[in-house]
Design an enzyme around this catalytic site. Sequence first.
Site, mmCIF file in Angstrom:
data_model
loop_
_atom_site.group_PDB
_atom_site.id
_atom_site.type_symbol
_atom_site.label_atom_id
_atom_site.label_comp_id
_atom_site.label_asym_id
_atom_site.label_seq_id
_atom_site.Cartn_x
_atom_site.Cartn_y
_atom_site.Cartn_z
ATOM 1 N N SER A 55 7.846 1.966 9.982
ATOM 2 C CA SER A 55 6.857 0.974 9.572
ATOM 3 C C SER A 55 7.255 -0.385 10.108
ATOM 4 C CB SER A 55 6.754 0.904 8.050
ATOM 5 O OG SER A 55 5.924 -0.168 7.644
ATOM 6 N N TYR B 115 9.921 -0.628 -0.204
ATOM 7 C CA TYR B 115 9.419 0.173 0.919
ATOM 8 C C TYR B 115 10.011 -0.315 2.242
ATOM 9 C CZ TYR B 115 6.049 2.469 4.030
ATOM 10 O OH TYR B 115 5.469 3.231 5.021
#
Length: 232
Positions: free
Chosen positions: A131, A144
Site C-alpha cells: 500500500s 494499517y
Amino acid sequence: MIIAGTNALVTGANRGLGAALVEELLARGAGTVYAATRDPGGLAHPDPRVVPLRLDVTDLRTIREAAARADDVDLLVNNAGVGGAGSLLTADPERARAEMETNYWGPVAVLRAFAPVLARRGGGTVVNVLSALAWAAAPWAGSYGATKAAAWSFTNSARAELRAQGTHVVGVHLGFMDTDMVAHLDVPKIAAPAVAARILDAVEGDDDEVLADTPSHTLKEALAGPPAGLEL
C-alpha cells in the site's frame, strides 16, 4: 514470466482485488488458479481452471495444507489483508495486533511455506500486495500503514534472498481502490480490475515494483523529502 500456462495461487480471492486477479489470470491463459480464502465454500466458479482452496493466512496449519495441495504453483500472490484498526496511539491495540498478524506475518508465513514449491518449479514469481500508506504519515491509518511498511521491508529482503533460487518478487503499492475496505471513504479510487491488469503486466515484464495510481507515485517521490511531505 509469461502468465499463459502457469499455475497461480491468490490469497483473499473471494472478493475485491483477489477476485479481479483470478479473472485477469484466466483471461491471460493461466493453467490452474488456486482461489485461496478462509472459507472456500462460496467460491464456485464456472471455469474449471479455478480451484477453491482453504487458506487462512493467520493459521499455519491451513497454510501448510495449502502448500501441500497446491504443489505446482508458479505464481504466488499475497493479496489477503485487513484494515480499520486506526491510530496506534488511541485505538484498540488488539485490533492493531490482529492487523499485523494478517498483513505482515501472513505473507511471511505463506511465502515461507511456498518458497520451496516455487524453487522446485524453477523459481517462479511472488507478488506482495502492499500500500502507498506504507510511506504515508496518516494517523487515522497508523496501524494499517505500519503493517504495510513492515511488509514492504519484508518484500525487499525476500527479493534479495530468493533471487538465488530464481524467484522474482514484486511489490505492489496503491492508494485507494474501489473495494469494501475503503467503501466509506469519499476519495478518488482506482478500479480493482485495473490494478489486477497492472500487477500481471509487471509480472510478465519482470518488474520489481508496481505503483498503480497517482497517490503511490506521489508518496514514493515524497520519501526523498522531509517527513512533513508524507502527511495526509
